[in-house]
Write an enzyme that holds these catalytic residues in place. Structure first.
Site, mmCIF file in Angstrom:
data_model
loop_
_atom_site.group_PDB
_atom_site.id
_atom_site.type_symbol
_atom_site.label_atom_id
_atom_site.label_comp_id
_atom_site.label_asym_id
_atom_site.label_seq_id
_atom_site.Cartn_x
_atom_site.Cartn_y
_atom_site.Cartn_z
ATOM 1 N N HIS A 303 0.897 -1.181 -0.016
ATOM 2 C CA HIS A 303 -0.051 0.004 0.082
ATOM 3 C C HIS A 303 1.057 1.367 -0.104
ATOM 4 O O HIS A 303 2.107 1.096 0.362
ATOM 5 C CB HIS A 303 -0.752 -0.131 1.239
ATOM 6 C CG HIS A 303 -2.067 1.025 1.138
ATOM 7 N ND1 HIS A 303 -1.786 2.157 1.413
ATOM 8 C CD2 HIS A 303 -3.354 0.865 0.712
ATOM 9 C CE1 HIS A 303 -3.256 2.983 1.388
ATOM 10 N NE2 HIS A 303 -4.003 2.077 0.871
ATOM 11 N N ASP A 361 -7.823 -5.170 0.269
ATOM 12 C CA ASP A 361 -8.403 -6.004 -0.906
ATOM 13 C C ASP A 361 -8.261 -7.338 -0.691
ATOM 14 O O ASP A 361 -8.651 -8.150 -1.680
ATOM 15 C CB ASP A 361 -7.932 -5.323 -2.215
ATOM 16 C CG ASP A 361 -8.518 -3.942 -2.646
ATOM 17 O OD1 ASP A 361 -9.743 -3.997 -2.311
ATOM 18 O OD2 ASP A 361 -7.686 -3.342 -2.939
HETATM 19 N N1 ACO Z 1 4.098 -7.477 -4.681
HETATM 20 C C1 ACO Z 1 5.702 -7.526 -4.778
HETATM 21 N N2 ACO Z 1 6.103 -6.354 -4.728
HETATM 22 C C2 ACO Z 1 5.692 -5.427 -4.485
HETATM 23 C C3 ACO Z 1 4.450 -5.159 -4.277
HETATM 24 C C4 ACO Z 1 3.279 -6.314 -4.414
HETATM 25 N N3 ACO Z 1 2.139 -6.318 -4.204
HETATM 26 N N4 ACO Z 1 4.046 -3.812 -3.918
HETATM 27 C C5 ACO Z 1 5.310 -3.320 -3.730
HETATM 28 N N5 ACO Z 1 6.130 -4.087 -4.077
HETATM 29 C C6 ACO Z 1 7.503 -4.118 -4.281
HETATM 30 C C7 ACO Z 1 7.753 -3.240 -5.404
HETATM 31 O O1 ACO Z 1 8.482 -4.001 -6.443
HETATM 32 C C8 ACO Z 1 9.301 -2.229 -4.781
HETATM 33 O O2 ACO Z 1 10.452 -3.178 -4.767
HETATM 34 P P1 ACO Z 1 12.051 -2.428 -4.891
HETATM 35 O O3 ACO Z 1 12.102 -1.454 -3.918
HETATM 36 O O4 ACO Z 1 12.753 -3.770 -5.037
HETATM 37 O O5 ACO Z 1 11.891 -1.947 -6.339
HETATM 38 C C9 ACO Z 1 8.853 -2.117 -3.384
HETATM 39 O O6 ACO Z 1 8.095 -2.878 -2.943
HETATM 40 C C10 ACO Z 1 8.184 -0.507 -3.324
HETATM 41 O O7 ACO Z 1 7.145 -0.519 -4.213
HETATM 42 P P2 ACO Z 1 6.234 0.933 -4.794
HETATM 43 O O8 ACO Z 1 5.640 0.221 -6.031
HETATM 44 O O9 ACO Z 1 7.241 2.043 -4.793
HETATM 45 O O10 ACO Z 1 5.292 0.969 -3.757
HETATM 46 P P3 ACO Z 1 4.166 2.134 -3.812
HETATM 47 O O11 ACO Z 1 3.847 2.538 -2.603
HETATM 48 O O12 ACO Z 1 4.322 3.044 -5.085
HETATM 49 O O13 ACO Z 1 2.964 0.943 -4.228
HETATM 50 C C11 ACO Z 1 1.246 -0.342 -4.368
HETATM 51 C C12 ACO Z 1 1.875 0.694 -3.804
HETATM 52 C C13 ACO Z 1 0.592 0.317 -5.941
HETATM 53 C C14 ACO Z 1 -0.295 -0.422 -3.665
HETATM 54 C C15 ACO Z 1 1.471 -1.581 -4.513
HETATM 55 O O14 ACO Z 1 1.943 -2.176 -3.444
HETATM 56 C C16 ACO Z 1 1.255 -2.699 -5.440
HETATM 57 O O15 ACO Z 1 1.145 -2.653 -6.666
HETATM 58 N N6 ACO Z 1 0.154 -3.532 -4.954
HETATM 59 C C17 ACO Z 1 -0.713 -4.500 -5.316
HETATM 60 C C18 ACO Z 1 -1.971 -3.952 -5.875
HETATM 61 C C19 ACO Z 1 -2.991 -3.622 -4.806
HETATM 62 O O16 ACO Z 1 -3.192 -4.586 -3.797
HETATM 63 N N7 ACO Z 1 -3.393 -2.460 -4.581
HETATM 64 C C20 ACO Z 1 -4.515 -2.149 -3.803
HETATM 65 C C21 ACO Z 1 -4.182 -1.272 -2.869
HETATM 66 S S1 ACO Z 1 -5.347 -0.986 -1.597
HETATM 67 C C22 ACO Z 1 -6.558 0.154 -2.145
HETATM 68 O O17 ACO Z 1 -6.453 0.694 -3.035
HETATM 69 C C23 ACO Z 1 -7.647 -0.037 -1.462
#
Ligand code: ACO
Length: 426
Positions: A303, A361
């Site tokens: 998140h 979610d």
């Molecule tokens: N699975 C695997 N790796 C992940 C995930 C994930 N779900 N989310 C983040 N990471 C990793 C990234 O690859 C990154 O790794 P790195 O530093 O080695 O490159 C690190 O964690 C940080 O990721 P960011 O993308 O910078 O995190 P951000 O805060 O921008 O993203 C997000 C948040 C978009 C929700 C992300 O975690 C994601 O894509 N999750 C899956 C989709 C999801 O479940 N969304 C629902 C959100 S809740 C809602 O909207 C009600």
């Protein structure tokens, strides 16, 4: 911390006030920066920018805390009801018994749609996605209820707020019925908010929906969990649309459009698809390896704000177990996959180092499916619940004396000024 921050730009030093909230990080007030130093700040995605002052919701993402008007989400989900949470978000305090009764009566009074509104649905293709119908139908409320669109009038603001909270389940259920090819079911005012909604979705002329207190309570709790989440993308969209003075129905339609995106409201459907794709517990290690090899993400994990367990996910997990037990599906293979996937991910250094925890979610898709909803309805349910958050934030913005039309600036990276050339010489 000092009460001002100093920023040096070339020869100039600008002193910027530091504002303090009740909780959360301090905020550097840059409002005078452009006037005094002729520079803008750059923050795509607003990761470091507070866009407003708000008294409604507080999130501490590191600690996994979510408060509405100061009350923790787990207490509200456990002890309150959705309509009580609506009152709390709108008015700032929990209602007294008399206020709660009055509020419920008011919302109930507004649940019906104008008869002509039903004909409006007929204009959509027979298999239209329910979210497409929602965007159009909610925007159309401004045509049907034009008498409450004067945003300068506090009474009209309150009437339109009540209308939106009351009519959203009716519109959502009609979007579902239209998508299914079934006749519309009218609201019944002797039922609770969640019960009325479930009945409008699942009753058919040949068979009435049978009330079930466990499922009704689960629906109500899902509404509570999604009621507000401070300045997320759709709420910021509603505030930005409203900052121009646009009417609340049009602003909420804009919020629904934003919510539709897979990075926002669409993630629960993706999480369910992922669990289906994994299928069985023995395939989890292979799937997790794919995540670590960065071939895909673990949906329902991570998140932007929570770097800890999403407090809503804890409640959703419990609700999921209750619903599956009630519908006689405790052995749902997808639930087994979810539990084991969560266990493995929470003990794996890849996820621990990146602070990736289940979000709301992760369990909501399985729960909504067990309640009888197809994936196309998941985001619609989110919109029904979030309407109160959008409208409370919209009202707060309109009533804020510091409110201005939202107008971000940019770094221009296009062509420098040049003279027009005739087509024959290009
Ligand atoms: N699975 C695997 N790796 C992940 C995930 C994930 N779900 N989310 C983040 N990471 C990793 C990234 O690859 C990154 O790794 P790195 O530093 O080695 O490159 C690190 O964690 C940080 O990721 P960011 O993308 O910078 O995190 P951000 O805060 O921008 O993203 C997000 C948040 C978009 C929700 C992300 O975690 C994601 O894509 N999750 C899956 C989709 C999801 O479940 N969304 C629902 C959100 S809740 C809602 O909207 C009600």
């Amino acid at each position: 911390m000092a009460d001002t921050a100093k920023m040096s730009i070339g020869e100039k030093t600008v002193e910027l006030p530091i504002l303090k909230g009740v909780d959360g990080p301090d905020v550097v007030d840059i409002r005078k920066l452009y006037a005094e130093a002729d520079v803008f700040t750059y923050d795509p995605g607003f990761t470091s920018t507070a866009s407003c002052e708000s008294k409604i919701t507080f999130i501490d993402g590191d600690a996994g805390i979510l408060l509405h008007r100061g009350y923790p989400i787990d207490q509200l989900a456990e002890k309150s009801s959705f309509l009580e949470v609506c009152y709390l978000l709108l008015h700032g305090e929990l209602p007294s018994a008399a206020e709660a009764e009055e509020f419920e009566k008011t919302i109930t009074y507004h649940t019906m749609l104008h008869e002509q509104f039903d004909r409006f649905f007929q204009g959509f293709r027979r298999d239209a996605h329910p979210m497409a119908i929602m965007v159009g139908a909610v925007g159309a409320l401004s045509a049907f209820y034009h008498d409450s669109t004067n945003v300068e009038d506090p009474q009209q603001r309150m009437i339109s707020s009540h209308r939106l909270i009351a009519k959203m389940p009716t519109i959502a259920a009609r979007a579902f019925k239209y998508f299914r090819g079934q006749p519309f079911v009218h609201p019944r005012n002797d039922l609770s908010y969640a019960e009325n909604f479930l009945r409008m979705c699942f009753s058919v002329p040949a068979e009435d929906w049978v009330p079930n207190p466990v499922l009704t309570r689960a629906m109500d709790r899902i509404f509570i969990l999604h009621a507000d989440h401070e300045q997320n993308a759709s709420t910021s969209t509603v505030r930005l649309a409203g900052s121009s003075g646009a009417n609340p129905f049009a602003c909420i339609a804009a919020g629904i459009a934003c919510l539709w995106g897979p990075s926002h409201g669409g993630a629960n459907e993706e999480a369910l698809n992922m669990l289906k794709e994994i299928g069985t517990v023995d395939r989890i290690p292979e799937y997790v390896q794919g995540v670590k090899d960065r071939r895909y993400r673990l949906m329902g994990f991570g998140h932007r704000v929570y770097k800890n367990y999403d407090p809503r996910a804890t409640v959703m997990q419990k609700t999921c177990h209750e619903v599956l037990a009630e519908v006689g599906n405790s052995d749902d293979p997808l639930l087994k996959v979810a539990i084991e996937l969560e266990r493995i991910a929470l003990s794996d250094p890849y996820f621990i180092e990146r602070k990736l925890y289940p979000n709301v979610d992760f369990y909501s898709g399985i729960t909504l499916r067990a309640l009888g909803f197809p994936p196309e309805m998941f985001t619609v349910l989110f919109a029904v619940a979030r309407t109160v958050g959008w409208i409370a934030q919209w009202k707060e913005m309109i009533e804020d004396p510091l409110q201005k039309i939202g107008r971000p600036r940019q770094i221009y990276t296009g062509s420098p000024a040049r003279d027009y050339t005739a087509i024959s010489t290009r």
